[in-house]
Design an enzyme around this catalytic site. Structure first.
Site, short mmCIF file in Angstrom:
data_model
loop_
_atom_site.label_atom_id
_atom_site.label_comp_id
_atom_site.label_asym_id
_atom_site.label_seq_id
_atom_site.Cartn_x
_atom_site.Cartn_y
_atom_site.Cartn_z
N ASP A 8 11.51 -12.24 -10.76
CA ASP A 8 12.30 -11.12 -10.28
C ASP A 8 11.41 -10.41 -9.26
OD1 ASP A 8 14.28 -8.99 -10.32
OD2 ASP A 8 12.78 -7.85 -11.43
N ASP A 10 11.84 -6.78 -7.68
CA ASP A 10 11.58 -5.36 -7.89
C ASP A 10 11.17 -5.10 -9.34
OD1 ASP A 10 11.45 -2.66 -7.53
OD2 ASP A 10 13.60 -2.33 -7.68
P1 B16 Z 1 19.76 -3.89 -2.61
P2 B16 Z 1 15.61 -6.95 -8.43
C1 B16 Z 1 17.26 -5.00 -7.59
O1 B16 Z 1 16.16 -5.84 -7.36
C2 B16 Z 1 16.78 -3.59 -7.88
O2 B16 Z 1 16.03 -3.54 -9.09
C3 B16 Z 1 17.97 -2.67 -8.03
O3 B16 Z 1 17.54 -1.35 -8.26
C4 B16 Z 1 18.83 -2.72 -6.74
O4 B16 Z 1 19.98 -1.92 -6.88
C5 B16 Z 1 19.23 -4.19 -6.49
O5 B16 Z 1 18.06 -4.99 -6.39
C6 B16 Z 1 20.03 -4.34 -5.21
O6 B16 Z 1 19.22 -4.01 -4.12
O7 B16 Z 1 20.53 -2.63 -2.48
O8 B16 Z 1 18.48 -3.92 -1.81
O9 B16 Z 1 20.60 -5.12 -2.34
O10 B16 Z 1 14.99 -6.20 -9.56
O11 B16 Z 1 16.77 -7.85 -8.85
O12 B16 Z 1 14.58 -7.69 -7.59
MG MG Z 2 13.61 -6.00 -11.44
#
Ligand code: B16
Ligand code: MG
Length: 210
Positions: A8, A10
């Protein structure tokens, strides 16, 4: 036998939590909607539109689909400009050494992230070239806990799910990994999940498991 590890992004490779918070906060303030770090925490691993729905739980006003698109687009514009400040120094502890050790062992490494900004984030922190495969929010319709993102990553790797391990910091991500038969390794918040095969405190622990 594990042949690939899907990370993953984030919360595992880099933390963009606070940047998401600042961008959502600006949007919420503009619409007089209560938003705080506790609510932000619920957005981990959740897609952009699903995150907006969680934020709108605090609003008494109903918004049309079009208005929601405008809100999400404006948040993303602010978020992307905040991402410009990300750099190598934001890579979470031991990420690089773990990736290099896995590669040395002949294990392939991938990203499985819900974010549509995953490639930009990886570019900012200088890790874009290190991953064999990137599956991100642009590749999927259903976000975690649906397994689609990890199924996509395995397809791109050309490795069957039962030979893949997932490293996740979100409970929804562990559910997604188990739903497609992968080995699920939980770090941080994901350690709460009863479904995790392993719970680790330090990313380097992966090297003892695989
Ligand atoms: P975006 P991951 C996620 O990343 C984030 O944890 C989450 O907070 C966010 O809303 C989601 O990506 C979408 O992100 O707006 O940049 O498309 O943890 O799956 O790497
Ligand atoms: Mg994450």
């Amino acid at each position: 036998m594990i042949k690939a590890v899907i990370f993953d992004l984030d919360g595992v490779i880099v933390s963009t939590d606070e940047l998401h918070y600042q961008a959502w906060k600006k949007m919420a303030d503009a619409h007089d909607i209560e938003f705080n770090h506790e609510i932000n925490h619920r957005l981990r691993g959740v897609s952009r539109m699903a995150s907006l729905e969680i934020i709108l739980e605090k609003s008494s006003k109903l918004f049309s689909q079009e208005e929601k698109e405008v809100m999400a687009t404006s948040k993303n514009k602010d978020y992307v400009s905040l991402l410009q400040s990300l750099s190598k120094k934001d890579i979470l502890p031991h990420v690089k050494e773990v990736l290099m050790s896995l590669k040395d062992k002949g294990i392939r490494v991938a990203i499985g992230s819900s974010s549509k900004n995953a490639k930009l984030i990886l570019k900012q922190i200088g890790l874009l070239e290190l991953f064999d495969v990137i599956a991100d929010g642009n590749d999927i319709i259903h976000s975690k806990p649906d397994p689609e993102i990890f199924v996509k990553a395995a397809e791109k790797l050309g490795i069957s799910s039962n030979h893949c391990a997932v490293v996740e910091d979100a409970v929804a991500g562990i559910e997604a990994a188990k739903a497609c038969g992968m080995l699920a390794i939980a770090i941080e918040d994901a350690r709460k999940s009863n479904l995790a095969d392993y719970k680790i405190n330090d990313l380097r622990d992966i090297l003892n498991l695989i």
